[in-house]
Design an enzyme around this catalytic site. Structure first.
Site, mmCIF file in Angstrom:
data_model
loop_
_atom_site.group_PDB
_atom_site.id
_atom_site.type_symbol
_atom_site.label_atom_id
_atom_site.label_comp_id
_atom_site.label_asym_id
_atom_site.label_seq_id
_atom_site.Cartn_x
_atom_site.Cartn_y
_atom_site.Cartn_z
ATOM 1 N N GLY A 1 0.817 -1.206 0.000
ATOM 2 C CA GLY A 1 0.000 0.000 0.000
ATOM 3 C C GLY A 1 0.846 1.250 0.000
ATOM 4 C CB SER B 1 5.461 2.708 -0.502
ATOM 5 O OG SER B 1 5.184 3.783 -1.384
ATOM 6 C CB VAL B 2 3.504 -0.635 3.554
ATOM 7 C CG1 VAL B 2 3.763 -1.901 4.372
ATOM 8 C CG2 VAL B 2 3.310 0.565 4.483
ATOM 9 C CG ASP C 1 -4.005 9.727 10.801
ATOM 10 O OD1 ASP C 1 -5.154 10.123 10.529
ATOM 11 O OD2 ASP C 1 -3.170 9.407 9.936
#
Length: 589
Positions: free
Chosen positions: A316, A322-323, A432
């Protein structure tokens, strides 16, 4: 000049907490009566920015003893900064920049224990900078540029070791740059441009010009007339006398860009990392329950594990990086979160995640295996979650969660937040929370992730930040509007996620426009027509006990509404939310 007439009647409002009328074309003065009535005990936020205010700041504003945020930026206020503002003992953000104020900064300002952000920039303040700044231990951000402050920069200012931003440009400061600045390792920005500073720059700054990162493309023209800098020969400065390898063991060093004009010393500090890719011992010690043996992971190993960050390994993308799924040579599978170091603030977010995740350990929080940091890579190696995030399960027709699974996931999330808020000596606020940050392991146990903007602070303290970085739709009103952070902001976000989990409707859906929010949608359906808004997959699932379902949904949505009240003090504590959820599970669902 006339007073702003519409403000005077508000002085009798005993429950009014926020007055905001920025960016209008009013012309008038603030009425003294505003601070003489019931309003003085209730008002928390007063923001009349850029709206043509004239005259003096009335002393009566000092009567607002519960004020947290005062913003008077961009008006035509004159006179001195009143001593009465020093009576605002709960104020955290005091912003009075871009006016015509003169004279000194009042001495009693330095008794405001909770002051976090001070902005008096672009006025005509004069006299020397007080040595009492060191008493403001909560102060993190100071903006005093484009004033007329004189004398030296007092060394006492730097006794606060947690300063983040100090803006003192374009005043009339003389003398040398205090060497004490070099001991503040939290500093993100220091600006001293346009003063009359002189003397040597202490080696405690790390003033050496780096060779890597963006500096590799710099030429000698960037450092003209900065004879005291040292570095590589191409910069045409003197060679460094001290051992560079000594600096490589520091987690953070300060770098300097001093393009000066004539005798003006222009200095700006930003953070650069000169550490080699290595594990952080403090963080690893706290992660003793990680799913594999802790070991050093090199940049090459990360590169090989992700097939050179190939698209097929991409799990993702987010706002700061990014991962990737990583498969290491020993068979270990991990999620590798790679930060985009070209983005502003990415290094700070990386540091925050390392700091927070190094302090906490809980079965419903994501675990860090190790971290990797050098000039070219900032990455966290995380426990891999094979079932992805909650968003995937709520937004795709290919996945389905039944009532029990959804409730269990939200209990897991509540457990994580209850630990963050109540299970650690200093509460941690995630800031968050959203379905993207709720990850599911092979057993569908939820783990809260992404602590890049989390805040760690003392009990009962609320923090006011100049910038909010949360996600629209999930942010509490006080956070999105004024940047005020407390554990109650997480409770609000949790309530929104709870609504989304059982309705499959996002708070940013096109149907929610203006004042018609997701909360209002749920509120107007509660309790009689609650079945009309619940996810149709849950309603249509084969189950004869529809009344039990309805009872369950009412209990869950009632709890969600209590979590999302506009006033933070009316929300439930997270430990009480968890208790209620467990009770709902036993009695209704």
């Amino acid at each position: 000049m006339r007073e702003l007439g519409f403000l005077a009647p508000l002085s009798n409002c005993r429950h009014l907490k926020r007055i905001i009328f920025s960016n209008n074309s009013f012309i008038g003065i603030l009425p003294k009566s505003l601070g003489l009535g019931n309003l003085s005990a209730s008002l928390e936020i007063f923001v009349p920015n850029n709206c043509g205010l004239k005259g003096l700041i009335p002393n009566e504003i000092g009567n607002f003893n519960n004020l947290i945020l005062l913003e008077l930026i961009g008006n035509d206020l004159i006179g001195t900064v009143p001593d009465a503002l020093g009576q605002l003992m709960r104020v955290q953000s005091l912003l009075i920049g871009r006016n015509e104020l003169m004279g000194p900064i009042p001495a009693n300002f330095f008794n405001i224990e909770n002051l976090y952000h001070l902005n008096l920039r672009e006025n005509k303040l004069s006299e020397q900078l007080s040595s009492c700044f060191g008493k403001l231990t909560s102060l993190r951000e100071i903006f005093l540029d484009y004033d007329k402050l004189t004398s030296t920069i007092q060394s006492e200012l730097w006794t606060n070791k947690y300063l983040r931003i100090v803006e003192l440009s374009y005043n009339m400061f003389i003398g040398s740059v205090p060497p004490e600045i070099g001991s503040i390792n939290t500093m993100l920005d220091l600006h001293l441009l346009g003063n009359q500073l002189s003397g040597e720059i202490s080696t405690t700054f790390g003033g050496e010009i780096p060779n890597g990162g963006p500096f590799k493309n710099f030429t000698s023209e960037f450092f003209i007339n900065n004879r005291e800098f040292c570095g590589a020969s191409q910069f045409k400065v003197k060679p460094c006398k001290y051992n560079r390898t000594r600096l490589s063991i520091e987690n953070r060093v300060l770098k300097y860009i001093l393009p000066s004009i004539a005798a003006v010393l222009c200095l700006a500090i930003s953070v650069v990392y000169l550490i080699r890719c290595r594990s952080r011992n403090a963080l690893l010690a706290a992660q003793s329950t990680s799913p594999t043996t802790i070991k050093r992971i090199s940049y090459d190993e990360v590169l090989n594990a992700t097939n050179k960050f190939g698209e097929e390994n991409l799990i993702g993308k987010g706002s700061i990086g990014s991962v990737y799924k990583g498969i290491f040579s020993d068979g270990m599978i991990a999620a590798i979160k790679v930060f985009n170091i070209d983005l502003e603030g990415a290094n700070r977010i990386f540091d925050t995640e390392c700091q927070i995740l190094g302090k906490i350990r809980h079965r419903n929080l994501i675990k860090v295996i190790t971290s990797c940091s050098n000039l070219d890579l900032k990455a966290l190696v995380l426990e891999y979650m094979p079932n992805g995030n909650l968003t995937k399960w709520l937004s795709s027709s290919n996945y389905f969660l039944n009532i029990a699974q959804r409730l269990e996931i939200m209990i897991d999330v509540a457990c994580a937040l209850e630990y963050l808020h109540h299970g650690y000596p200093s509460p941690i606020v995630h800031c968050d929370l959203k379905p993207n940050n709720i990850l599911l392991d092979e057993d569908m146990v939820a783990h809260v992730a992404d602590f890049g903007i989390a805040k760690l602070f003392s009990e009962d303290q609320r923090i006011s930040m100049s910038k909010t970085l949360g996600t629209i739709g999930y942010m509490a009103p006080e956070y999105g509007l004024a940047g005020i952070i407390s554990p109650m902001a997480d409770v609000y976000s949790y309530g929104i996620v709870l609504m989304e989990t059982f309705t499959k409707k996002k708070p940013t859906d096109d149907m929610f426009v203006g004042e018609f929010t997701m909360r209002r949608w749920v509120f107007e359906s509660f309790p009689d027509t609650i079945m009309d808004i619940v996810d149709v997959d849950l309603v249509n699932a084969i189950d004869n006990n529809i009344r039990a379902k309805e009872s369950c949904f009412k209990s869950v949505m009632g709890l969600a509404l209590e979590c999302t009240t506009d006033l933070s003090e009316e929300r439930l504590l997270m430990k009480d939310v968890l208790t209620r959820l467990k009770k709902i599970k036993m009695e209704s669902c």
